[in-house]
Scaffold this motif. Structure first.
Motif, PDB file in Angstrom:
ATOM      1  N   MET A 140       7.626   9.993 -13.971  1.00  0.00           N
ATOM      2  CA  MET A 140       6.227   9.664 -14.206  1.00  0.00           C
ATOM      3  C   MET A 140       5.984   9.285 -15.667  1.00  0.00           C
ATOM      4  N   ARG A 141       6.876   9.794 -16.579  1.00  0.00           N
ATOM      5  CA  ARG A 141       6.679   9.486 -17.992  1.00  0.00           C
ATOM      6  C   ARG A 141       6.773   7.975 -18.184  1.00  0.00           C
ATOM      7  N   GLY A 142       5.828   7.399 -18.971  1.00  0.00           N
ATOM      8  CA  GLY A 142       5.837   5.971 -19.221  1.00  0.00           C
ATOM      9  C   GLY A 142       5.210   5.168 -18.107  1.00  0.00           C
ATOM     10  N   GLU A 143       4.607   5.839 -17.131  1.00  0.00           N
ATOM     11  CA  GLU A 143       3.951   5.119 -16.030  1.00  0.00           C
ATOM     12  C   GLU A 143       2.474   5.504 -15.995  1.00  0.00           C
ATOM     13  N   ALA A 144       1.632   4.468 -16.067  1.00  0.00           N
ATOM     14  CA  ALA A 144       0.197   4.753 -15.945  1.00  0.00           C
ATOM     15  C   ALA A 144      -0.151   4.967 -14.478  1.00  0.00           C
ATOM     16  N   ILE A 145       0.539   4.265 -13.617  1.00  0.00           N
ATOM     17  CA  ILE A 145       0.279   4.365 -12.173  1.00  0.00           C
ATOM     18  C   ILE A 145       1.588   4.081 -11.413  1.00  0.00           C
ATOM     19  N   ARG A 146       1.769   4.797 -10.328  1.00  0.00           N
ATOM     20  CA  ARG A 146       2.966   4.569  -9.519  1.00  0.00           C
ATOM     21  C   ARG A 146       2.611   4.781  -8.047  1.00  0.00           C
ATOM     22  N   CYS A 147       3.207   3.959  -7.186  1.00  0.00           N
ATOM     23  CA  CYS A 147       3.029   4.213  -5.757  1.00  0.00           C
ATOM     24  C   CYS A 147       4.397   4.146  -5.084  1.00  0.00           C
ATOM     25  N   ASP A 148       4.548   4.970  -4.037  1.00  0.00           N
ATOM     26  CA  ASP A 148       5.819   5.008  -3.314  1.00  0.00           C
ATOM     27  C   ASP A 148       5.583   4.856  -1.815  1.00  0.00           C
ATOM     28  N   GLY A 149       6.282   3.908  -1.237  1.00  0.00           N
ATOM     29  CA  GLY A 149       6.296   3.761   0.225  1.00  0.00           C
ATOM     30  C   GLY A 149       4.931   3.553   0.859  1.00  0.00           C
ATOM     31  N   LEU A 150       4.096   2.731   0.215  1.00  0.00           N
ATOM     32  CA  LEU A 150       2.731   2.538   0.757  1.00  0.00           C
ATOM     33  C   LEU A 150       2.773   1.695   2.037  1.00  0.00           C
ATOM     34  N   VAL A 151       2.111   2.212   3.042  1.00  0.00           N
ATOM     35  CA  VAL A 151       1.989   1.503   4.325  1.00  0.00           C
ATOM     36  C   VAL A 151       0.502   1.372   4.624  1.00  0.00           C
ATOM     37  N   ARG A 152       0.125   0.152   5.058  1.00  0.00           N
ATOM     38  CA  ARG A 152      -1.292  -0.026   5.410  1.00  0.00           C
ATOM     39  C   ARG A 152      -1.407  -0.978   6.586  1.00  0.00           C
ATOM     40  N   PHE A 153      -2.136  -0.504   7.580  1.00  0.00           N
ATOM     41  CA  PHE A 153      -2.465  -1.356   8.728  1.00  0.00           C
ATOM     42  C   PHE A 153      -3.920  -1.755   8.605  1.00  0.00           C
ATOM     43  N   LEU A 154      -4.282  -2.961   9.032  1.00  0.00           N
ATOM     44  CA  LEU A 154      -5.689  -3.369   9.095  1.00  0.00           C
ATOM     45  C   LEU A 154      -5.998  -3.855  10.501  1.00  0.00           C
ATOM     46  N   GLY A 155      -7.259  -3.744  10.898  1.00  0.00           N
ATOM     47  CA  GLY A 155      -7.676  -4.199  12.219  1.00  0.00           C
ATOM     48  C   GLY A 155      -7.549  -3.099  13.252  1.00  0.00           C
ATOM     49  N   GLU A 156      -8.066  -3.434  14.457  1.00  0.00           N
ATOM     50  CA  GLU A 156      -8.088  -2.468  15.547  1.00  0.00           C
ATOM     51  C   GLU A 156      -7.404  -3.057  16.776  1.00  0.00           C
ATOM     52  N   GLY A 157      -6.885  -2.210  17.591  1.00  0.00           N
ATOM     53  CA  GLY A 157      -6.339  -2.604  18.899  1.00  0.00           C
ATOM     54  C   GLY A 157      -5.249  -3.656  18.769  1.00  0.00           C
ATOM     55  N   GLU A 158      -5.429  -4.753  19.584  1.00  0.00           N
ATOM     56  CA  GLU A 158      -4.401  -5.802  19.590  1.00  0.00           C
ATOM     57  C   GLU A 158      -4.387  -6.574  18.279  1.00  0.00           C
ATOM     58  N   GLY A 159      -5.531  -6.549  17.554  1.00  0.00           N
ATOM     59  CA  GLY A 159      -5.622  -7.273  16.285  1.00  0.00           C
ATOM     60  C   GLY A 159      -5.053  -6.483  15.117  1.00  0.00           C
ATOM     61  N   ARG A 160      -4.504  -5.321  15.375  1.00  0.00           N
ATOM     62  CA  ARG A 160      -4.011  -4.458  14.300  1.00  0.00           C
ATOM     63  C   ARG A 160      -2.697  -5.029  13.749  1.00  0.00           C
ATOM     64  N   VAL A 161      -2.697  -5.248  12.423  1.00  0.00           N
ATOM     65  CA  VAL A 161      -1.479  -5.794  11.792  1.00  0.00           C
ATOM     66  C   VAL A 161      -1.072  -4.916  10.620  1.00  0.00           C
ATOM     67  N   GLN A 162       0.240  -4.894  10.359  1.00  0.00           N
ATOM     68  CA  GLN A 162       0.737  -4.127   9.218  1.00  0.00           C
ATOM     69  C   GLN A 162       0.691  -5.027   7.990  1.00  0.00           C
ATOM     70  N   VAL A 163      -0.148  -4.671   7.039  1.00  0.00           N
ATOM     71  CA  VAL A 163      -0.349  -5.508   5.860  1.00  0.00           C
ATOM     72  C   VAL A 163       0.629  -5.120   4.750  1.00  0.00           C
ATOM     73  N   LEU A 164       0.909  -3.828   4.616  1.00  0.00           N
ATOM     74  CA  LEU A 164       1.879  -3.372   3.609  1.00  0.00           C
ATOM     75  C   LEU A 164       2.990  -2.588   4.300  1.00  0.00           C
ATOM     76  N   ARG A 165       4.228  -2.891   3.897  1.00  0.00           N
ATOM     77  CA  ARG A 165       5.389  -2.242   4.553  1.00  0.00           C
ATOM     78  C   ARG A 165       6.178  -1.459   3.508  1.00  0.00           C
ATOM     79  N   GLU A 166       5.838  -0.232   3.342  1.00  0.00           N
ATOM     80  CA  GLU A 166       6.527   0.685   2.428  1.00  0.00           C
ATOM     81  C   GLU A 166       6.722   0.070   1.036  1.00  0.00           C
ATOM     82  N   VAL A 167       5.616  -0.242   0.416  1.00  0.00           N
ATOM     83  CA  VAL A 167       5.630  -0.879  -0.903  1.00  0.00           C
ATOM     84  C   VAL A 167       5.698   0.199  -1.992  1.00  0.00           C
ATOM     85  N   SER A 168       6.574  -0.004  -2.938  1.00  0.00           N
ATOM     86  CA  SER A 168       6.640   0.886  -4.095  1.00  0.00           C
ATOM     87  C   SER A 168       6.438   0.047  -5.345  1.00  0.00           C
ATOM     88  N   PHE A 169       5.770   0.656  -6.335  1.00  0.00           N
ATOM     89  CA  PHE A 169       5.360  -0.136  -7.496  1.00  0.00           C
ATOM     90  C   PHE A 169       4.986   0.820  -8.615  1.00  0.00           C
TER      91      PHE A 169
END
Lengths: 225, 417
Positions: free
Chosen positions: A1-30
């Motif tokens: 964490m030292r030297g990092e203002a912000i960090r994310c690990d393995g971010l996953v995000r789905f958007l939409g509902e039902g059949e329209g549900r799509v995975q927008v982020l696939r385990e993003v680290s940054f």
């Protein structure tokens, strides 16, 4: 964490509902370090803005961690995430989002008044200093509606820096401006952030802007490539 | 909170025309509630003062004897008698008060009782020089009766001193005097059971209650005993209380102690009192519709502001404003309109109540007045403000809740597309 203002690990995000549900982020680290400018680039719909909103605690991931100030805020309660936004994160959006009923000075003072760390006179002095820094010292009492697009975006930058956040997140900050104003706004944002040691993460479609950043992270289909 | 208030005020001023309409509606709604309650309560209070000043707080009349029934309580299973309980099954009434002096001495020991007046009542024929009709005689001891009524203040012609000093003097109701065409100093003949006696009209009174003013005449009790051929006893005892509102409980105590029927004014005048309550409630409900309509207008305006200000809500949330702050900003808009509306409404209510109180109006029947009677009661102002508060709270709460639930990321994503 030292030297990092912000960090994310393995971010996953789905958007939409039902059949329209799509995975927008696939385990993003940054991660982003203080005093650096990172550009996230990629085609529309690749998940850049979604990642930015997650990093800014405006949205919750379906999985993964977001570390700011030594705390994982991905699963924190709403009050803690809101307080962190107020104290540690500044936002600049493509469409300025100024409060139109308020003057430039009042717009810049709003986050400071919410944080309540400074006395009213100190808040006003800091707001004036920031507006001076963005070249709007003579227009502090103009209503937001009486400012041009470029001027509004500069007020938005001053507002984003009001509480001296450790992270500045910008979603296509120059996307709505002409070439001259784009360069002006970008230079301003980078200069002010560097002066105060802030980590800047910006989403852009503009290759010239991206080329001038310290780091460029291209994205495609929800992952960094 | 100050920041939320400032934001609420700016949002409000951006919609000042729509909000002004709601504010005017609330102000007039509050003002009219105050006015209608002042008038209905004023007339009700005046009516109560009239009946208390005429027939007293409590009337003690017929003596009764309780008829009891005994119940045996048996043990379950064995059928063995365990206890006997005596309850009142019925009452046998005996007309009038046979021992008025003894009863009066007992009643005067009640600390709540201000005065007791012995009354002998009977129906007679009355005849003037030109006309005749029916009348109701009330035999009284003048000084006792003045303590339990406002008879002294109800004299409109003649003099009470004349009645006091004249054994054959009578006090006559105004409507009866007009019907018989008599005035103070004139003679009338009262006939009971075939015996006629001449009396002189000492004074004419007006209670305002038409049923009384058209039939009732007051005589000295000694004269009434001679006229009605009742040397002993009384028809009733009229009682005044220090606190007339306690009449029901005092009446119950009297019944238990002296075994005479005691009727409080609230029971005696229930019909009119219920009517007043009905009119007050009806007036409040009708006038409240103004506030409800204004509340609907306010709901629409606030819902519109929420829709128009979604970007502002998103940016406020991104700057660290909580969901509660967002809800407070919209609630405060409603409360600002409410505060100004209620203050203006109170002013409207006060001024209109003052103006209406000087409107000339001739009322005869259940009381007498020549102007609109109003009651200045702070409760009316509080009640009107509470009615407005409930409506405004509901009208503001729903849009506030919607605003607080908005997700900033969804708004910004939507605005960027």
């Amino acid at each position: 964490m030292r030297g990092e203002a912000i960090r994310c690990d393995g971010l996953v995000r789905f958007l939409g509902e039902g059949e329209g549900r799509v995975q927008v982020l696939r385990e993003v680290s940054f991660s982003a370090a203080p005093s650096t400018v990172t550009a996230i680039v990629g085609p529309s719909g690749c998940g850049k803005s979604t990642l930015l909103y997650l990093l800014g605690l405006l949205d919750r991931p379906d999985a993964g961690e977001i570390w700011i100030g030594g705390k994982n805020l991905a699963t924190a309660d709403d009050a803690e995430r809101t307080a962190t936004r107020n104290a540690h994160i500044g936002f600049v959006f493509q469409f300025h989002f100024l409060m139109l009923e308020f003057t430039a000075l009042e717009n810049v003072m709003i986050p400071m008044r919410k944080l309540g760390r400074l006395r009213p006179a100190e808040m006003e002095a800091r707001a004036r200093m920031l507006l001076d820094a963005v070249g709007l010292g003579a227009k502090t009492h103009r209503l937001a509606t009486h400012l041009s697009g470029g001027e509004q975006q500069r007020v938005a930058i001053a507002r984003a820096l009001a509480n001296q956040p450790s992270i500045l997140l910008a979603d296509e900050p120059t996307g709505n401006l002409d070439v001259k104003n784009s360069a002006l706004v970008f230079d301003l944002m980078v200069r002010l952030a560097r002066e105060h040691g802030q980590a800047i993460v910006l989403v852009t479609h503009n290759p010239e802007i991206a080329a001038r950043c310290d780091h460029v992270r291209p994205m495609r289909d929800g992952v960094f490539v | 909170m100050r920041t939320n208030l400032q934001i609420a005020l700016r949002f409000l001023l951006a919609k000042k025309r729509s909000m002004a309409m709601s504010l005017v509606g609330i102000a007039f709604g509050v003002g009219f509630i105050v006015l209608t309650q002042a008038v209905t309560t004023g007339f009700q209070a005046f009516f109560i003062q009239t009946i208390l000043g005429t027939d007293g707080a409590i009337r003690v009349e017929d003596k009764f004897q309780s008829l009891t029934t005994t119940f045996a309580i048996e043990e379950a299973g064995t059928g063995e008698e365990v206890e006997r309980v005596v309850i009142e099954a019925n009452r046998r009434y005996q007309e009038g008060v046979s021992e008025p002096r003894l009863l009066r001495e007992t009643l005067e020991r009640f600390p709540e009782i201000l005065g007791v007046s012995e009354v002998l009542r009977g129906s007679v024929r009355i005849q003037s020089a030109t006309r005749e009709g029916d009348a109701q005689v009330m035999g009284i001891e003048l000084d006792d009766h003045l303590r339990v009524s406002k008879l002294g203040e109800q004299i409109v012609m003649g003099s009470l001193d004349d009645f006091r000093s004249t054994p054959s003097g009578i006090l006559m109701g105004r409507d009866l005097a007009e019907r018989l065409r008599v005035s103070p100093g004139n003679s009338v003949v009262l006939t009971y059971a075939g015996q006629s006696t001449r009396y002189r009209v000492s004074a004419i009174y007006e209670t305002g209650v038409r049923e009384i003013d058209r039939v009732r005449i007051f005589l000295h009790i000694g004269e009434s005993r001679l006229l009605l051929k009742r040397p002993y006893g009384a028809s009733l005892l009229q009682i005044a209380l220090h606190d007339p509102d306690r009449a029901p409980e005092v009446a119950k105590q009297i019944e238990r102690v002296v075994s005479h029927r005691a009727t409080e004014w609230q029971y005696r005048e229930k019909l009119y009192l219920d009517l007043f309550v009905f009119f007050r409630a009806a007036a409040a409900i009708m006038v409240s519709t103004i506030i409800i309509v204004s509340g609907l207008g306010m709901f629409n305006t606030l819902a519109m502001i929420v829709m128009e200000k979604t970007k502002d809500i998103a940016i406020l949330r991104s700057m660290g404003f909580t969901r509660e702050d967002i809800a407070a900003i919209f609630m405060l808009q409603g409360l600002l309109v409410l505060g100004i509306g209620v203050l203006a409404g109170w002013a409207i209510g006060m001024v209109s109540t003052y103006v209406v109180s000087s409107v000339p109006i001739a009322v005869r029947g259940i009381f007498v007045t020549d102007h609109v009677v109003v009651a200045w009661n702070f409760d009316h102002y509080i009640g009107a403000a509470l009615a407005a508060l409930v409506v405004v709270f509901i009208a503001s709460w729903l849009p506030s809740r919607r605003a607080a639930r908005l997700e900033p990321a969804a708004i910004i994503r939507g605005a960027s597309q």
